[in-house]
Scaffold this motif. Sequence first.
Motif, PDB file in Angstrom:
ATOM      1  N   LEU A 427     -22.367  35.458  -3.445  1.00  0.00           N
ATOM      2  CA  LEU A 427     -22.765  35.302  -4.845  1.00  0.00           C
ATOM      3  C   LEU A 427     -24.264  35.521  -5.030  1.00  0.00           C
ATOM      4  O   LEU A 427     -24.692  36.042  -6.071  1.00  0.00           O
ATOM      5  CB  LEU A 427     -22.357  33.913  -5.347  1.00  0.00           C
ATOM      6  N   GLY A 428     -25.070  35.141  -4.036  1.00  0.00           N
ATOM      7  CA  GLY A 428     -26.524  35.265  -4.152  1.00  0.00           C
ATOM      8  C   GLY A 428     -26.994  36.666  -4.512  1.00  0.00           C
ATOM      9  O   GLY A 428     -27.747  36.852  -5.486  1.00  0.00           O
ATOM     10  N   ARG A 430     -25.494  38.936  -6.004  1.00  0.00           N
ATOM     11  CA  ARG A 430     -24.985  39.332  -7.323  1.00  0.00           C
ATOM     12  C   ARG A 430     -25.737  38.629  -8.450  1.00  0.00           C
ATOM     13  O   ARG A 430     -25.462  38.886  -9.623  1.00  0.00           O
ATOM     14  CB  ARG A 430     -23.491  39.000  -7.447  1.00  0.00           C
ATOM     15  N   THR A 431     -26.630  37.727  -8.086  1.00  0.00           N
ATOM     16  CA  THR A 431     -27.312  36.892  -9.074  1.00  0.00           C
ATOM     17  C   THR A 431     -28.807  37.162  -9.041  1.00  0.00           C
ATOM     18  O   THR A 431     -29.432  37.116  -7.970  1.00  0.00           O
ATOM     19  CB  THR A 431     -27.046  35.395  -8.793  1.00  0.00           C
ATOM     20  N   GLU A 432     -29.388  37.425 -10.177  1.00  0.00           N
ATOM     21  CA  GLU A 432     -30.798  37.783 -10.234  1.00  0.00           C
ATOM     22  C   GLU A 432     -31.693  36.542 -10.267  1.00  0.00           C
ATOM     23  O   GLU A 432     -31.248  35.435 -10.553  1.00  0.00           O
ATOM     24  CB  GLU A 432     -31.068  38.641 -11.479  1.00  0.00           C
ATOM     25  N   GLY A 433     -32.977  36.789  -9.983  1.00  0.00           N
ATOM     26  CA  GLY A 433     -33.996  35.770 -10.155  1.00  0.00           C
ATOM     27  C   GLY A 433     -33.905  34.587  -9.228  1.00  0.00           C
ATOM     28  O   GLY A 433     -33.305  34.640  -8.152  1.00  0.00           O
ATOM     29  N   SER A 434     -34.466  33.502  -9.695  1.00  0.00           N
ATOM     30  CA  SER A 434     -34.564  32.299  -8.867  1.00  0.00           C
ATOM     31  C   SER A 434     -33.197  31.692  -8.572  1.00  0.00           C
ATOM     32  O   SER A 434     -32.998  31.071  -7.529  1.00  0.00           O
ATOM     33  CB  SER A 434     -35.452  31.261  -9.568  1.00  0.00           C
ATOM     34  N   LYS A 435     -32.241  31.891  -9.492  1.00  0.00           N
ATOM     35  CA  LYS A 435     -30.904  31.337  -9.256  1.00  0.00           C
ATOM     36  C   LYS A 435     -30.255  32.003  -8.046  1.00  0.00           C
ATOM     37  O   LYS A 435     -29.638  31.333  -7.201  1.00  0.00           O
ATOM     38  CB  LYS A 435     -30.037  31.521 -10.494  1.00  0.00           C
ATOM     39  N   GLY A 436     -30.404  33.332  -7.952  1.00  0.00           N
ATOM     40  CA  GLY A 436     -29.858  34.041  -6.798  1.00  0.00           C
ATOM     41  C   GLY A 436     -30.541  33.612  -5.512  1.00  0.00           C
ATOM     42  O   GLY A 436     -29.893  33.435  -4.472  1.00  0.00           O
ATOM     43  N   ALA A 437     -31.866  33.444  -5.554  1.00  0.00           N
ATOM     44  CA  ALA A 437     -32.613  32.994  -4.373  1.00  0.00           C
ATOM     45  C   ALA A 437     -32.148  31.608  -3.939  1.00  0.00           C
ATOM     46  O   ALA A 437     -32.032  31.328  -2.733  1.00  0.00           O
ATOM     47  CB  ALA A 437     -34.108  32.988  -4.674  1.00  0.00           C
ATOM     48  N   ALA A 438     -31.878  30.726  -4.917  1.00  0.00           N
ATOM     49  CA  ALA A 438     -31.426  29.368  -4.589  1.00  0.00           C
ATOM     50  C   ALA A 438     -30.052  29.399  -3.922  1.00  0.00           C
ATOM     51  O   ALA A 438     -29.776  28.631  -2.987  1.00  0.00           O
ATOM     52  CB  ALA A 438     -31.383  28.516  -5.857  1.00  0.00           C
ATOM     53  N   LEU A 439     -29.185  30.297  -4.383  1.00  0.00           N
ATOM     54  CA  LEU A 439     -27.856  30.409  -3.776  1.00  0.00           C
ATOM     55  C   LEU A 439     -27.961  30.854  -2.320  1.00  0.00           C
ATOM     56  O   LEU A 439     -27.247  30.342  -1.446  1.00  0.00           O
ATOM     57  CB  LEU A 439     -27.001  31.400  -4.572  1.00  0.00           C
ATOM     58  N   ASP A 476     -30.766  39.231   3.445  1.00  0.00           N
ATOM     59  CA  ASP A 476     -30.810  39.310   1.983  1.00  0.00           C
ATOM     60  C   ASP A 476     -32.015  38.541   1.435  1.00  0.00           C
ATOM     61  O   ASP A 476     -32.697  39.008   0.510  1.00  0.00           O
ATOM     62  CB  ASP A 476     -29.527  38.733   1.382  1.00  0.00           C
ATOM     63  N   GLN A 477     -32.277  37.377   2.012  1.00  0.00           N
ATOM     64  CA  GLN A 477     -33.444  36.602   1.589  1.00  0.00           C
ATOM     65  C   GLN A 477     -34.737  37.382   1.845  1.00  0.00           C
ATOM     66  O   GLN A 477     -35.627  37.447   0.989  1.00  0.00           O
ATOM     67  CB  GLN A 477     -33.508  35.275   2.354  1.00  0.00           C
ATOM     68  N   GLY A 478     -34.843  37.967   3.043  1.00  0.00           N
ATOM     69  CA  GLY A 478     -36.055  38.695   3.410  1.00  0.00           C
ATOM     70  C   GLY A 478     -36.339  39.854   2.482  1.00  0.00           C
ATOM     71  O   GLY A 478     -37.504  40.111   2.125  1.00  0.00           O
ATOM     72  N   ASN A 479     -35.295  40.552   2.052  1.00  0.00           N
ATOM     73  CA  ASN A 479     -35.482  41.698   1.173  1.00  0.00           C
ATOM     74  C   ASN A 479     -35.820  41.298  -0.260  1.00  0.00           C
ATOM     75  O   ASN A 479     -36.268  42.124  -1.043  1.00  0.00           O
ATOM     76  CB  ASN A 479     -34.226  42.576   1.176  1.00  0.00           C
ATOM     77  N   ARG A 480     -35.577  40.021  -0.591  1.00  0.00           N
ATOM     78  CA  ARG A 480     -35.927  39.533  -1.934  1.00  0.00           C
ATOM     79  C   ARG A 480     -37.268  38.832  -1.949  1.00  0.00           C
ATOM     80  O   ARG A 480     -37.725  38.381  -3.001  1.00  0.00           O
ATOM     81  CB  ARG A 480     -34.851  38.556  -2.425  1.00  0.00           C
TER      82      ARG A 480
END
Length: 635
Positions: A427-428, A430-439, A476-480
């Motif tokens: 899900l992360g 697929r979700t933009e911004g801080s919400k995706g980062a939190a997931l 995924d985290q590293g690329n964001r």
Amino acid sequence: MFSSRIDHIANAAKLLTASAAFVAKPGLNTGSSVYDAAQKVFKAPPRGLKTMADDITNIADDVLKGFAHDLPRDAPLLFDQMVTATLPDAAAITAHQMNAARVAKDMRDQLKDRDHRQAPMPDLFVDIVTAAFEKLFAEKDFAADLTPAVYAKLLDDTREIPEIRDDVKDVKTMMQDLLAGEYIPLDEMKAIAASFGEHDISDQPSLDRFLRQKADDYRKLIAEVESLKGLSTRIDNIHSAAMKALRKFDLEEARNLIENAKEIHQQSVLLPALETNEKLIQTQVDIALLQGDAEQAYRLLCASADSFAAIDPLEPARRRIYNYFPTIKSHGVRYGGHGLQFAFDLVKPHLNNALRTNDPNLWSAAQVHAAIALQEQAVRTEGPEGADLLEQSITACRASLEVYTDTNHPLDWAMTQNNLGNALGNLGPRTEGSKGAALLEQAVTAYRAALKVRTRADQPMNWAKTQNNLGNVLRDQGNRTEGSKGADLLEQAVTAYRAALEVRTRTEHPVDWAKTQNNLGNALGDQGNHTEGQKGADLLDQAVTAYSDALGVYTRIDHPVFWAVTQGNITIALKDRALRSDAKDKGTDLAAALNAVDLALEVFDPEHMSYDHSRATDLRQQILSDIDALSDPKS
């Protein structure tokens, strides 16, 4: 023309009947009339048979002279009589597939019922006749003379087909080819797939994978029906008929026979009878799934589960959750379609608080299974609908963790934490911004929690699986994430993948090893693009090496889609390496990248793999532009 088996019966029939129409009586041009005309044309006796006896006896005369002192004086005459009495016709020779030894032994066996059964030289007879036929079969003209007989046999073999088809063989014959591991042409593969309810696959690799899996399912079904023998005397009476139906690939008849056997036991509520009935239903379920009918399988399993309510009110839930869910879920994962939805529907009635009150562990297991089915559907679903399925999966995992604790149920708790990490990790992105980062951060937390129980010492395979999953989310985290923090996350991803590879070795777990090598290549490539100088170039070199290693297992024959995906990954790494300011040989890397993407496009079908095909096509165009720019002196 003559092989170990007569192939492609119906395709040959079309050609043969069309040919016969030109030489048959005018007006006989369709249906059985053409068939009959073809038989008359092709069953004319070949010229070579007229001199066959003379040829054999001439050879025999020379051989018999060497054994004159051991044989009766009238041996040559007796031999002539034996040959004349048993001389095969063209049809017999064709039936024995031009095997000289078989023809000779058949002639000898015929002598047992004739006056020559007391002949003093049966073995010598076989040796002489075998040698004679081997010589005759090697002659081009003799083989040509037998060609009409081969055609006649091909036509005979089509008699079991209701009408001579224009394009492909009947499904039974094609299935026999498939089960025997024979090569199946594309149009025939489509016909077999359609008989299983699959009409949308058109590319050869996907069809091949689909049909090989169906062949495996069919073999298992044969074994399963065979195991029904001995359940009871009355079922044994039906068993042989069901096996015969399956051997003929008559799945509907087999299903009806099993239905009859099932009805025998439906009068009783005793557990042994119910379990026998359940086994019969399971066979019907497997037939339905073999035909691609997940809905019928679902209904049968629901009926089977409900039949156990007389034993224990909770028993239907146990059967659905523990016994039946894996069957439909596995079919859904393998073949797609509605199987995953029906797997979820199996456990959905048991996600209520009433079951939690009566049996919290069973309720928790239902939540876990629901989460798995929802997540498997989500990865196959784009847009808001896919995101909503992942949200539901996360909710189910968190509900399960209210019962599965690390203290009371450590193994189930760790498994659920891993599943939760998967859902959050999907899900992360697929979700933009801080919400995706939190997931994504929550996914990392879930995986690290699972690793407290899934240790390398106690559960090496689960440990490696979770390490691989952790690597995916860290990447995924590293690329964001920008700057040094992003670089550090990518480094952690590489570390997690390398840890997984300590257990997922190529020798013991080749497919998992290749999967992790591919993931490692992705992380190394991302690192390389975020790193300047020689270190960045070295990281891209390592990425190319990791992808190349993966291709040692992901071959085009065994894993065509993964092979193509990895070719695409190599394309990107080579392109990125070529476009670095410090690149050593831009032209060579771009040429290699172009070759790799062209290979990928041989598998990425524009109709059924449109997303991958579109990406690869765009990538190819970019590479061509880069090559043009490289050769342009103004650039």
